[in-house]
Every structure is written in structure tokens, then in C-alpha cells.
Write a protein that holds these residues in place. Structure first.
Motif, PDB file in Angstrom:
ATOM      1  N   THR A  81       0.854  -1.182   0.000  1.00 43.79           N
ATOM      2  CA  THR A  81       0.000   0.000   0.000  1.00 43.79           C
ATOM      3  C   THR A  81       0.890   1.233   0.000  1.00 43.79           C
ATOM      4  OG1 THR A  81      -0.158  -0.024   2.422  1.00 43.79           O
ATOM      5  CG2 THR A  81      -1.903  -1.151   1.186  1.00 43.79           C
ATOM      6  N   ALA A  82       0.392   2.308  -0.567  1.00 39.64           N
ATOM      7  CA  ALA A  82       1.204   3.512  -0.736  1.00 39.64           C
ATOM      8  C   ALA A  82       1.680   4.056   0.606  1.00 39.64           C
ATOM      9  CB  ALA A  82       0.403   4.578  -1.476  1.00 39.64           C
ATOM     10  N   PRO A  83       2.910   4.523   0.667  1.00 38.21           N
ATOM     11  CA  PRO A  83       3.448   5.072   1.917  1.00 38.21           C
ATOM     12  C   PRO A  83       2.950   6.493   2.168  1.00 38.21           C
ATOM     13  CG  PRO A  83       5.067   5.309   0.191  1.00 38.21           C
ATOM     14  CD  PRO A  83       3.906   4.569  -0.426  1.00 38.21           C
ATOM     15  N   ASN A  84       3.058   6.911   3.413  1.00 34.96           N
ATOM     16  CA  ASN A  84       2.866   8.319   3.750  1.00 34.96           C
ATOM     17  C   ASN A  84       4.187   9.036   3.514  1.00 34.96           C
ATOM     18  OD1 ASN A  84       0.152   8.034   4.668  1.00 34.96           O
ATOM     19  ND2 ASN A  84       0.932   7.164   6.576  1.00 34.96           N
ATOM     20  N   LEU A  85       4.108  10.209   2.925  1.00 36.79           N
ATOM     21  CA  LEU A  85       5.313  10.957   2.568  1.00 36.79           C
ATOM     22  C   LEU A  85       5.295  12.330   3.225  1.00 36.79           C
ATOM     23  CD1 LEU A  85       5.378  10.190  -1.269  1.00 36.79           C
ATOM     24  CD2 LEU A  85       6.684   9.019   0.515  1.00 36.79           C
ATOM     25  N   THR A  86       6.427  12.727   3.779  1.00 35.41           N
ATOM     26  CA  THR A  86       6.584  14.072   4.318  1.00 35.41           C
ATOM     27  C   THR A  86       7.836  14.693   3.719  1.00 35.41           C
ATOM     28  OG1 THR A  86       7.824  13.275   6.242  1.00 35.41           O
ATOM     29  CG2 THR A  86       5.440  13.509   6.494  1.00 35.41           C
ATOM     30  N   ILE A  87       7.853  16.013   3.680  1.00 33.46           N
ATOM     31  CA  ILE A  87       8.978  16.711   3.074  1.00 33.46           C
ATOM     32  C   ILE A  87       9.417  17.836   3.990  1.00 33.46           C
ATOM     33  CG2 ILE A  87       7.500  18.270   1.728  1.00 33.46           C
ATOM     34  CD1 ILE A  87       9.625  18.024  -0.513  1.00 33.46           C
ATOM     35  N   THR A  88      10.739  17.974   4.133  1.00 32.49           N
ATOM     36  CA  THR A  88      11.318  19.016   4.979  1.00 32.49           C
ATOM     37  C   THR A  88      12.336  19.804   4.168  1.00 32.49           C
ATOM     38  OG1 THR A  88      11.090  17.558   6.909  1.00 32.49           O
ATOM     39  CG2 THR A  88      12.484  19.514   7.156  1.00 32.49           C
ATOM     40  N   PRO A  89      12.011  21.052   3.798  1.00 31.79           N
ATOM     41  CA  PRO A  89      12.974  21.866   3.047  1.00 31.79           C
ATOM     42  C   PRO A  89      14.057  22.420   3.951  1.00 31.79           C
ATOM     43  CG  PRO A  89      10.976  23.116   3.445  1.00 31.79           C
ATOM     44  CD  PRO A  89      10.725  21.734   4.001  1.00 31.79           C
ATOM     45  N   VAL A  90      15.188  22.758   3.385  1.00 34.16           N
ATOM     46  CA  VAL A  90      16.312  23.272   4.167  1.00 34.16           C
ATOM     47  C   VAL A  90      15.968  24.590   4.840  1.00 34.16           C
ATOM     48  CG1 VAL A  90      18.667  24.180   4.022  1.00 34.16           C
ATOM     49  CG2 VAL A  90      18.065  22.090   2.806  1.00 34.16           C
ATOM     50  N   ASN A  91      15.334  25.478   4.110  1.00 30.93           N
ATOM     51  CA  ASN A  91      15.088  26.818   4.650  1.00 30.93           C
ATOM     52  C   ASN A  91      13.777  26.922   5.422  1.00 30.93           C
ATOM     53  OD1 ASN A  91      13.170  26.750   2.627  1.00 30.93           O
ATOM     54  ND2 ASN A  91      14.155  28.308   1.356  1.00 30.93           N
ATOM     55  N   MET A  92      13.099  25.805   5.618  1.00 28.89           N
ATOM     56  CA  MET A  92      11.863  25.747   6.393  1.00 28.89           C
ATOM     57  C   MET A  92      10.749  26.602   5.802  1.00 28.89           C
ATOM     58  SD  MET A  92      12.754  23.556   8.542  1.00 28.89           S
ATOM     59  CE  MET A  92      11.277  23.520   9.554  1.00 28.89           C
ATOM     60  N   THR A  93      10.891  27.017   4.555  1.00 27.13           N
ATOM     61  CA  THR A  93       9.846  27.799   3.908  1.00 27.13           C
ATOM     62  C   THR A  93       8.668  26.891   3.576  1.00 27.13           C
ATOM     63  OG1 THR A  93      11.474  29.265   2.928  1.00 27.13           O
ATOM     64  CG2 THR A  93       9.277  29.243   1.933  1.00 27.13           C
ATOM     65  N   PRO A  94       7.456  27.253   3.978  1.00 26.95           N
ATOM     66  CA  PRO A  94       6.296  26.418   3.665  1.00 26.95           C
ATOM     67  C   PRO A  94       6.142  26.237   2.161  1.00 26.95           C
ATOM     68  CG  PRO A  94       5.723  28.097   5.280  1.00 26.95           C
ATOM     69  CD  PRO A  94       7.091  28.444   4.762  1.00 26.95           C
ATOM     70  N   LEU A  95       5.845  25.011   1.749  1.00 31.59           N
ATOM     71  CA  LEU A  95       5.670  24.715   0.331  1.00 31.59           C
ATOM     72  C   LEU A  95       4.192  24.896  -0.008  1.00 31.59           C
ATOM     73  CD1 LEU A  95       7.901  21.520   0.235  1.00 31.59           C
ATOM     74  CD2 LEU A  95       8.506  23.794  -0.561  1.00 31.59           C
TER      75      LEU A  95
END
Length: 272
Positions: A81-95
Motif C-alpha cells: 500500500t502507498a506510503p505516507n510521505l513528508t517533506i522538509t525543506p532546508v530553509n523551512m519555507t512552507p511549500l
């Protein structure tokens, strides 16, 4: 608490905030260096892509297990089943207000190639990021998620998950690209990215799944040593020892301990 003490604590917290953000940014930067080294050490660069320069960390979590570490060997049953994905940018700017394309391909076992390209296990256009979570609900499924099913004896298959920025709000699949449930859905990742006019790569990770015992000898890969990256800032793969994940977690732990010590006096004053 008297007002002057409250103002003092507030001022101290304001001063501490940049240090907290800096420590978080340092952790993310280290994580990016580690995943870059893993992609190179595993041969995904240059086989799958000419270069790998992410600007954020992509974390995958499958049901029934913790965070998937780069190159981790997973049982096939856990990945269906598809995984949950999270992303963390270097500059912490909201995507925010951005559209992305999510791709997962089978890059085969190290040393194995197929003239038909890679097998596409998941392609979604128009995904968004909400509170650092990658959401595919409003996206357009070009290829719905299909769990890994490597043939027995074919070695440790590398399943690569990538997030690309979209230059346009909508993306049309290249002419002749297999749409939904083609079994198997072969594609050349580089050709797909180019023909779809996708933007830059934002982040990526990978794991491995193997069934049975390999009937051939896969190409050697290079393990990654986090301590080497910490010491030199190198983004290349190291050729010695293992334990990168444990050392990486230790780096995060040390930073968190530092932040705890830093903030303890402020919290004590708040409790007065």
C-alpha cells in the motif's frame, strides 16, 4: 510572574528562535548530504539520473513500520500500500501554492539494466504539500500505486521515490506513455521528466525489496559513513563501514539535546 520577567523571557525566546531554526536547518542539510551519498553509492547516479541535487528531505513511512531509511531492505508484504510521505525543506519555507509530480520507479538491482527502461510503480501529477505532508488526493494519477513484486532471484531491486516541481499547473503525459494499470508499466524516467516539462527535483529517497536468493552477482555498492560527511561536508559516497542511519539519528539527538539545554532556563522562568 511579574510583567518585567515576562518581557525578559519573551525577549530570550525571540533570541533563541533563530538558533532553533539554524539547528533544524543544519539537520536537514546533513540529511540531504546523506541521501545524496546513498544515491551515488547505490549507483542510482548516474544510472537513473545524471545528478541528484535535492533541496529538501523526503521521508517515507509504510503502515506497520517506522521511517524508511535510505536503501533499507523491506519485506514485500509491507510495501503493498502507498506510503505516507513528508517533506522538509532546508530553509523551512512552507511549500504552498505549488504543484508537484510524484514518481516511484523500480531501478532494478545494481548492475542490471533493461532496454525498456524502469518500471513505473507510481506517477501522480498535481500533488500538493500540506503541513509538510505530500498529498496525492487532489492529484491526477497517471499510474496508480503498485507495490513492488520483484521476481525471485533477481536481486535487491531499488525502488526510488522522487518529487519534482511542476513548471505548469497541469502536466500531460508524454505521447505513448502507459496510462493506469499497464502491467508492467515500463518507462524511461529521464525521458518522462523531459517530455513532461517537469521542473527541478525537490527530494527523493529509495528502499530495496528482494525475493529469494539472487541468481547473479549484483554490482558492488558503497556504504555511507555519516561521520565522514560530518567531518568533511562531502556529498560523495564513502567506501567504508556501515551504521550511517544510527550516526545520523545521533546527530539529530545531539542537536535536540543542545536545544533542550538552551531552552531550559527560559522554561524554568516561565514556571515561576
Amino acid at each position: 510572574m511579574i510583567p518585567s520577567a515576562g518581557r525578559m523571557v519573551f525577549s530570550l525566546l525571540l533570541l533563541a528562535s533563530p538558533l532553533v531554526h539554524a539547528a533544524q536547518s543544519d539537520n536537514t542539510t546533513l540529511g540531504i548530504e546523506i541521501i545524496r551519498a546513498h544515491f551515488q553509492g547505490a549507483g542510482l547516479v548516474p544510472y537513473l539520473m545524471a545528478n541528484f541535487t535535492p533541496t529538501a528531505l523526503l521521508t517515507a513511512t509504510y503502515t506497520g513500520g517506522g521511517i524508511v531509511t535510505p536503501g533499507q531492505l523491506l519485506p514485500k508484504s509491507r510495501t503493498q500500500t502507498a506510503p505516507n510521505l513528508t517533506i522538509t525543506p532546508v530553509n523551512m519555507t512552507p511549500l504552498l501554492n505549488e504543484k508537484y509530480t510524484l514518481v516511484m520507479v523500480d531501478a532494478w538491482a545494481p548492475g542490471h539494466t533493461d532496454p525498456r527502461g524502469q518500471i513505473c510503480h507510481w506517477v501522480v501529477n498535481g500533488v500538493i504539500v500540506q503541513d509538510n505532508s505530500v498529498s496525492t488526493h487532489a492529484g491526477v494519477e497517471v499510474e496508480q500505486y503498485r507495490g513492488p513484486t520483484p521476481p525471485s532471484g533477481s536481486g535487491p531491486h531499488r525502488y526510488v521515490i522522487l518529487l519534482y516541481a511542476q513548471q505548469f499547473q497541469t502536466v500531460s503525459p508524454p505521447h505513448g506513455f502507459h496510462i493506469l494499470n499497464n502491467n508492467p508499466g515500463f518507462c524511461h524516467l529521464a525521458d518522462y521528466v523531459k517530455a513532461s516539462n517537469l521542473g527541478p527535483l525537490i527530494a527523493g529517497t529509495y528502499f530495496t525489496v528482494e525475493e529469494g536468493v539472487a541468481t547473479f552477482t549484483p554490482s558492488p555498492t558503497s556504504p555511507v559513513v555519516t561521520s565522514t560527511l560530518l567531518a568533511s561536508g562531502s556529498s560523495g559516497p564513502s567506501a567504508s563501514t556501515t551504521g550511517s542511519v544510527a550516526q545520523h539519528n545521533g546527530a539529530f539527538s545531539s542537536s535536540n539535546n543542545y536545544l533542550t539545554i538552551l531552552l531550559a532556563p527560559f522554561l524554568w522562568l516561565l514556571a515561576l
